[in-house]
Enzyme design. Sequence first.
Site, PDB file in Angstrom:
ATOM      1  N   SER A  65       0.794  -1.223   0.000  1.00 26.05           N
ATOM      2  CA  SER A  65       0.000   0.000   0.000  1.00 26.05           C
ATOM      3  C   SER A  65       0.831   1.280   0.000  1.00 26.05           C
ATOM      4  O   SER A  65       1.535   1.558  -0.963  1.00 26.05           O
ATOM      5  CB  SER A  65      -0.951  -0.056   1.191  1.00 26.05           C
ATOM      6  OG  SER A  65      -1.866   0.980   1.106  1.00 26.05           O
ATOM      7  N   PRO A 502       2.236   2.962  18.341  1.00 22.25           N
ATOM      8  CA  PRO A 502       3.159   2.293  17.420  1.00 22.25           C
ATOM      9  C   PRO A 502       2.448   2.041  16.096  1.00 22.25           C
ATOM     10  O   PRO A 502       1.298   1.608  16.092  1.00 22.25           O
ATOM     11  CB  PRO A 502       3.468   0.970  18.137  1.00 22.25           C
ATOM     12  CG  PRO A 502       2.309   0.729  19.044  1.00 22.25           C
ATOM     13  CD  PRO A 502       1.702   2.059  19.374  1.00 22.25           C
ATOM     14  N   GLY A 504       1.380   0.069  12.804  1.00 26.14           N
ATOM     15  CA  GLY A 504       1.241  -1.358  12.496  1.00 26.14           C
ATOM     16  C   GLY A 504       1.611  -1.664  11.052  1.00 26.14           C
ATOM     17  O   GLY A 504       1.346  -2.762  10.557  1.00 26.14           O
ATOM     18  N   ARG A 510       4.169   6.639  15.819  1.00 26.61           N
ATOM     19  CA  ARG A 510       3.530   7.821  15.243  1.00 26.61           C
ATOM     20  C   ARG A 510       3.138   8.788  16.360  1.00 26.61           C
ATOM     21  O   ARG A 510       2.670   8.365  17.432  1.00 26.61           O
ATOM     22  CB  ARG A 510       2.278   7.440  14.456  1.00 26.61           C
ATOM     23  CG  ARG A 510       2.562   6.558  13.265  1.00 26.61           C
ATOM     24  CD  ARG A 510       1.395   6.548  12.288  1.00 26.61           C
ATOM     25  NE  ARG A 510       1.515   5.477  11.316  1.00 26.61           N
ATOM     26  CZ  ARG A 510       2.240   5.536  10.204  1.00 26.61           C
ATOM     27  NH1 ARG A 510       2.956   6.611   9.929  1.00 26.61           N
ATOM     28  NH2 ARG A 510       2.270   4.504   9.363  1.00 26.61           N
TER      29      ARG A 510
HETATM   30  C1  G16 Z   1      -3.248   0.628   6.506  1.00 23.08           C
HETATM   31  C2  G16 Z   1      -4.568   0.375   7.170  1.00 23.08           C
HETATM   32  C3  G16 Z   1      -5.166   1.672   7.634  1.00 23.08           C
HETATM   33  C4  G16 Z   1      -4.175   2.409   8.529  1.00 23.08           C
HETATM   34  C5  G16 Z   1      -2.831   2.566   7.823  1.00 23.08           C
HETATM   35  C6  G16 Z   1      -1.755   3.117   8.735  1.00 23.08           C
HETATM   36  O1  G16 Z   1      -3.460   1.421   5.376  1.00 23.08           O
HETATM   37  O2  G16 Z   1      -5.423  -0.264   6.255  1.00 23.08           O
HETATM   38  O3  G16 Z   1      -6.348   1.375   8.329  1.00 23.08           O
HETATM   39  O4  G16 Z   1      -4.657   3.659   8.864  1.00 23.08           O
HETATM   40  O5  G16 Z   1      -2.378   1.304   7.385  1.00 23.08           O
HETATM   41  O6  G16 Z   1      -1.618   2.263   9.839  1.00 23.08           O
HETATM   42  P1  G16 Z   1      -0.473   2.445  10.907  1.00 23.08           P
HETATM   43  O7  G16 Z   1      -0.636   3.828  11.445  1.00 23.08           O
HETATM   44  O8  G16 Z   1      -0.724   1.387  11.915  1.00 23.08           O
HETATM   45  O9  G16 Z   1       0.837   2.305  10.197  1.00 23.08           O
HETATM   46  P2  G16 Z   1      -2.761   1.077   3.984  1.00 23.08           P
HETATM   47  O10 G16 Z   1      -3.456   2.001   3.033  1.00 23.08           O
HETATM   48  O11 G16 Z   1      -1.302   1.373   4.160  1.00 23.08           O
HETATM   49  O12 G16 Z   1      -3.040  -0.362   3.767  1.00 23.08           O
END
Ligand code: G16
Length: 548
Positions: A65, A502, A504, A510
Site C-alpha cells: 500500500s 506504534p 502497524g 507515530r
Molecule cells: C493501513 C490500514 C489503515 C491504517 C494505515 C496506517 O493502510 O489499512 O487502516 O490507517 O495502514 O496504519 P499504521 O498507522 O498502523 O501504520 P494502507 O493504506 O497502508 O493499507
Amino acid sequence: MEYFKKIATGSSRHCKPIDQKYSYGTAGFRCRANLLDSVMYRMGILAALRSKQTKATVGVMITASHNPEEDNGVKLVEPMGEMLVPNWEGYASRMANSSDEDLECTVKTVVKEAQVDILAPANVFIARDTRPSSVVLAQSLKDGVTAMEGQLTDYGLLSTPQLHYMVRCYNTKQAYGQHTEQGYYQKLAHAFHSLHKLNDAGGGDYSNQILLDGANGVGALKVMQFLNHLETSLLNITVCNDGSNGKLNEMCGADYVKIQQKPSSGMPSKVAVKCVSFDGDADRIVYFYTDTDQRFHLLDGDKLATLIAGYIQELLTQSGSQLKMGLVQTAYANGSSTKYASETLKVPVACVSTGVKHLHHKAEDFDIGVYFEANGHGTVLYSKNAEEKIQQASQDQSLSNDQRKSATILKQFIDLTNQTVGDALCDLLLVETILWAKRWTVEAWDASYTDLPNRQLKVKVADRTAIQTTDAERQCTRPVGLQDVINSLVANYQTARSFVRPSGTEDVVRVYAEAATREQADKLAYEVAGRVYDLTKGVGDRPVVPTS
Ligand code: G16
C-alpha cells in the site's frame, strides 16, 4: 495425510529466515519484500484453510500500500470482502512465525482449533499491486494454495478494493455485481451516470476538472481503464504520476500529501484546481487544492466523511426515512470534524483504534455506518434492513414524488459505494456526485468547517512495541510516565491534543498533535516526539522543533 506432506515439501522451497519475527499489523504482514517469501507461501496455505472452513471463496492481495516500493505485504480478504477476522489473525501469526520444521504441525493445530474440514474444496482469488517484487511473491502465494489443492483465480494487477469487490461478488452469486474488472467499471459508471440524471438541478459552480495523482501505482492504471466507461462531459480526469517515470509513493500519493501537508510532486501546480491523491493500492483518497494566495488546502478523510454523512442525512430527511446513521473515526480525526459531525450534522460519532478492520466492525452497529480514517481510508456500510427500506421507499406510491426521488438517489448512491472496504475510485465518484448535486466548488466544500492545525511525526525507536495504548489509542499506558509527560506538554497550549501509538505498517512510533495555531501544533508534536525518543530509546537524530 497427502496435504501435510505437500506443505513440508513446499516449505523447503520457501524457507523462513531464521530469527525473523513477523507480526500481523494494522492491515496484515508488511516489511521489506525480500523477507516475505515464506510468509506468502504460508498465507497461501492459510487462505486455502479459511476457504475450506468458511466454505466460500476468500482473497489475498499482495501489496504494501502506502509503504515504499522496496516493501511488500499481504492483505487477506474474507468471503464478504471484509478484512480477516481477529482469531484468524492469530493463526496467521502462528503460521508465519513457525519454523520450517514445525510448519506441518502448526497447520495441523490450526486445522484442529479452527475446525477446518480439510477435505472440503478451497477457492482463492489473488491479485497484486505494481511493485516489482509482487510478481515473485505471487508465485510463493500460489505454491501455498496449491499445496492445499486449492483452486486459484489470479487477477494479476488490481487495486486492493477491486479484489475485495470480486470476492464479495463471487460469494453473493453476482448479487453484488459481476466478479470481473469490466463488471466493476460498468457498475460504477452506470450508478454515476444515473445519479447525474437524477440530480438534474446539479452543476452551478461545480467544476468537473480533476487532476489525479495515482501515486505511480495500480490506482493510476485502473482509473485510466475506468475512463473508457465514463462520460467525459460529466467528469474530466487527468491522471498524473501514472507510473510511467516516477517511483511508487515517492513524494506522491495520499499518505505523502496527508502527512507532508503539501501537493504531490509530478503534478502541475494550478490555482483552484481540484486535485486528488490515491495511495499505492488505491484504497485511500485525499483531495487538495492551492488557493489564489498559493496556500495549500487539504480535504482529508474527515472532510470526505462529513461531506458524505451530511449528504446521506439530507436524503434520509427528504425521503422521510427513520434510518439511524453513525460516523466512525479514529483518534487522528481532526477535533473540528468531530465537532462538526456531532454538533452541526447531529450525527453520532464513535472513535475506535486505527485500522479499517476496527472501523468497519463498529460501522456495522448502525443502519448506515459511515467510516473514514483521516488518512482517506473509508466507505459507507448499509445494513440489509436499510437497503430494503430504501428500495421500498423508492417505489412507494404513498410517498410524494420528492420523497421517492430522494430514496431513488440513495439507492443509486449505494450502488456507487464499495461496501467491502475503502475504495479511492468509488469515494471519488461519491464526492463528485455530491459536489455536483450541491453545486459546490472544492472551496465551498472546504469551508464547511475549518480544521485545527495539526502535525503528524514518525519517531524511530529501538522497539516500537515499548509503546502501549488504551482508550482507542488516545492514552498511552507504557512506558510508564509518558502519558503524564504528554498531558503536561498539552496543557501549555490552547485547544490542544496529542497522542502516540506504534505504527502497524512501518517500524516507527507515530505522534499526532493538534492545537489552535500552526506554530503550536508543530511545537507540541516535536516536543512529544522528543520525549518519545528519550523514553523509548530513539534511533538516529532526536526530533527537535524546526527553527524556520
Ligand atoms: C493501513 C490500514 C489503515 C491504517 C494505515 C496506517 O493502510 O489499512 O487502516 O490507517 O495502514 O496504519 P499504521 O498507522 O498502523 O501504520 P494502507 O493504506 O497502508 O493499507
